[in-house]
Design an enzyme around this catalytic site. Structure first.
Site, PDB file in Angstrom:
ATOM      1  N   CYS A  18       0.850  -1.190   0.000  1.00  0.00           N
ATOM      2  CA  CYS A  18       0.000   0.000   0.000  1.00  0.00           C
ATOM      3  C   CYS A  18       0.886   1.241   0.000  1.00  0.00           C
ATOM      4  CB  CYS A  18      -0.981   0.007   1.177  1.00  0.00           C
ATOM      5  SG  CYS A  18      -0.207   0.358   2.757  1.00  0.00           S
ATOM      6  N   CYS A  21       3.357   1.916   2.794  1.00  0.00           N
ATOM      7  CA  CYS A  21       4.608   1.145   2.775  1.00  0.00           C
ATOM      8  C   CYS A  21       5.695   1.947   2.056  1.00  0.00           C
ATOM      9  CB  CYS A  21       4.408  -0.190   2.063  1.00  0.00           C
ATOM     10  SG  CYS A  21       3.174  -1.263   2.816  1.00  0.00           S
ATOM     11  N   CYS A  86      42.184 -25.480 -12.097  1.00  0.00           N
ATOM     12  CA  CYS A  86      42.624 -25.635 -10.708  1.00  0.00           C
ATOM     13  C   CYS A  86      41.815 -24.697  -9.816  1.00  0.00           C
ATOM     14  CB  CYS A  86      44.123 -25.359 -10.560  1.00  0.00           C
ATOM     15  SG  CYS A  86      44.564 -23.629 -10.858  1.00  0.00           S
ATOM     16  N   CYS A  89      41.961 -20.906 -10.406  1.00  0.00           N
ATOM     17  CA  CYS A  89      41.088 -20.373 -11.468  1.00  0.00           C
ATOM     18  C   CYS A  89      39.751 -19.930 -10.863  1.00  0.00           C
ATOM     19  CB  CYS A  89      40.837 -21.430 -12.540  1.00  0.00           C
ATOM     20  SG  CYS A  89      42.318 -21.971 -13.415  1.00  0.00           S
ATOM     21  N   ASP A 492       8.640  17.372 -35.854  1.00  0.00           N
ATOM     22  CA  ASP A 492       9.759  17.813 -36.687  1.00  0.00           C
ATOM     23  C   ASP A 492       9.655  17.344 -38.128  1.00  0.00           C
ATOM     24  OD1 ASP A 492      10.175  15.177 -36.025  1.00  0.00           O
ATOM     25  OD2 ASP A 492      12.351  15.325 -35.998  1.00  0.00           O
TER      26      ASP A 492
END
Length: 520
Positions: A18, A21, A86, A89, A492
């Site tokens: 609401c 809030c 590994c 990484c 335009d």
């Protein structure tokens, strides 16, 4: 003296239902040191916050939102990563992701070859996360089904939950109403003594399980000294329920279980319809984002390669073949073609492009091949700026909404005072306690101001969203509100308004021409 900087973040907020809030968050955030501006859009469920990063940070802001009873929705994704050999990484990827703005937390599992990332989609996109992984030398295996949007997932979850609550509440309400009628008309007189207890057993889960969200919301609102609709609902249904409990076990009088249960059922129905409506009005930005190209063909070190559009850098040479989307903004360095710019300018006829002309991302190359140098990528492109403008418009407040927010903040306390006064007046005028209680409940329920606070932001969202879908960009809620005062609009060029092709509208014969007999 440190110069004040301004940084803007957009957060997806969960748990609001609401206008009060949204006001609670708006009142709390500006009290924080370093927060310059904060506005919350209930319909979009987003907060736009400007703050000074030298004074506060995003985590502190999110913690403040959590403290007043709401949450910031985080997107989560699991990506399959290739090229790791590994544990180092995995650490490299993890470190790179965690340093990126908008990433809350990233964990990379070497054994499973996955990256779990929690992030804010308003700050970093999924493609941006993939780019971070690729930039440190690893690959991302694309998921087959794609990644579900967190905001949409949260909304779908809320709608599913409300549907289940509504179904349960509706069944309980029908049973309670049936039992009330059986007792009222003494259909089974020997059961009358037991029916109140049976009804109590059916009504209690509805009052405290289905209606639990109203009690939680009322507690949050009262804790923040900002009473909202939940306070009215909790007070009115509790008055009916607890009076009925007293009658069931301790005294004599009418039962109002059905009133409490029916009210709760209708309120849950209202919340469900509201959640569905909010979901429909937030699709404009998703549609705009869908206009973007996913990949780009670039020339690097003499080789032509296809890469994700996020990997394109300023200065890259981009190749666009006929029928393809132009991925980013740039300047043509080779080729000649007609480009359909309808999505950006509204111009229906393809615009000729030659060496030295500007091209815009998301437009479509129609006839020839173009080579252009990328000048704007990512958030700097025209389309990204349009999306940002629409987001800002969705989050802005029209002047009339500010009035509605002020009114609703005083409305709930006023209603509580009026309801109490109505109860006391009727009671001291000689009416029964039950009649006075009914008046008290009626005033509280009928005055629930939720629609008043939701109507304006939802209308702005629908207006701005529909405009964006039809190529009309509305700068703000204020611009939308004052549009009714327009008496002339200047365009335009005619191509923006016309179809771009001739059409016969009228055939007017020349009366001075005589038609010979036999030529009709």
């Amino acid at each position: 003296m440190v110069k004040e900087e301004k940084k803007r973040i957009i957060l997806d907020i969960g748990g609001m239902h609401c206008a009060t809030c949204a006001q609670t968050i708006e009142k709390r955030l500006p009290k924080m040191k370093g927060v310059i501006y904060a506005t919350v859009n209930l319909a979009a469920e987003k907060a736009i916050i400007d703050y000074d990063p030298n004074v506060t940070d995003q985590k502190a802001i999110e913690d403040a939102i959590f403290e007043v009873g709401y949450r910031v929705i985080h997107q989560k994704v699991t990506l399959k990563v290739s090229g790791m050999h590994c544990a180092v990484c995995a650490q490299t990827i993890e470190k790179a992701l965690n340093q990126k703005e908008g990433v809350y937390k990233a964990t990379v599992n070497f054994a499973l070859e996955t990256a779990n990332v929690e992030y804010n989609p308003e700050q970093i996109s999924l493609e941006g996360i993939k780019k971070v992984i690729r930039d440190v030398g690893y690959g991302v295996i694309e998921p087959e089904g794609g990644v579900e949007d967190a905001e949409q997932r949260e909304r779908d979850r809320e709608i599913r939950s409300l549907k289940i609550k509504l179904a349960f509440s509706a069944v309980m309400a029908l049973i309670v109403e049936l039992l009330h009628n059986l007792m009222m008309f003494s259909v089974f007189p020997y059961l009358n003594a037991y029916i109140p207890v049976i009804v109590f057993l059916f009504a209690t889960p509805v009052q405290f399980i289905i209606g639990g969200s109203f009690y939680v919301g009322a507690y949050k609102a009262l804790r923040n000294r900002n009473p909202n609709m939940d306070v009215l609902v909790a007070m009115s249904t509790s008055a009916a329920y607890f009076y009925s409990v007293y009658v069931t076990f301790f005294g004599a009088g009418n039962l109002y279980y059905s009133t409490a249960v029916m009210l709760m059922t209708f309120l849950i129905l209202g919340k469900l319809l509201e959640a569905i409506a909010k979901g429909r009005t937030s699709s404009a930005i998703r549609k705009l984002m869908g206009l973007r190209a996913k990949t780009a063909r670039i020339v690097r070190d003499g080789d032509e390669m296809e890469v994700p559009v996020e990997d394109v850098q300023v200065g890259d040479i981009v190749v666009v073949r006929p029928g393809e989307k132009i991925p980013v903004d740039g300047v043509v360095i080779d080729g000649y073609s007609g480009v359909d710019e309808k999505v950006i300018t509204g111009e229906s006829i393809p615009v000729e492009k030659k060496v030295g002309d500007q091209v815009v991302g998301a437009t479509i190359n129609k006839t020839g091949m173009l080579k252009f140098k990328a000048t704007k990528v990512g958030a700097d492109t025209v389309l990204a700026q349009i999306i940002q403008m629409v987001e800002n418009a969705l989050g802005s407040k029209a002047p009339i909404q500010r009035i509605a927010d002020v009114v609703s903040s005083y409305f709930v306390p006023a209603v509580m005072i009026i309801a109490t006064a109505a109860f006391l007046v009727w009671y001291f005028l000689g009416m029964s306690f039950t009649f006075s209680l009914t008046v008290f409940i009626a005033v509280l329920i009928i005055a629930c101001p939720c629609a008043m606070g939701l109507a304006t932001p939802t209308a702005i969202m629908v207006g701005v969203g529909k405009g964006a879908e039809n190529g009309i960009l509305i700068k703000s809620g204020e611009a939308l509100e004052t549009a009714h005062k327009l008496d002339a609009i200047v365009f335009d060029k005619t191509g923006t308004l016309t179809k771009g092709e001739p059409e016969v509208t009228d055939i007017i014969p020349d009366a001075s021409l005589k038609v010979k007999k036999g030529d009709e």
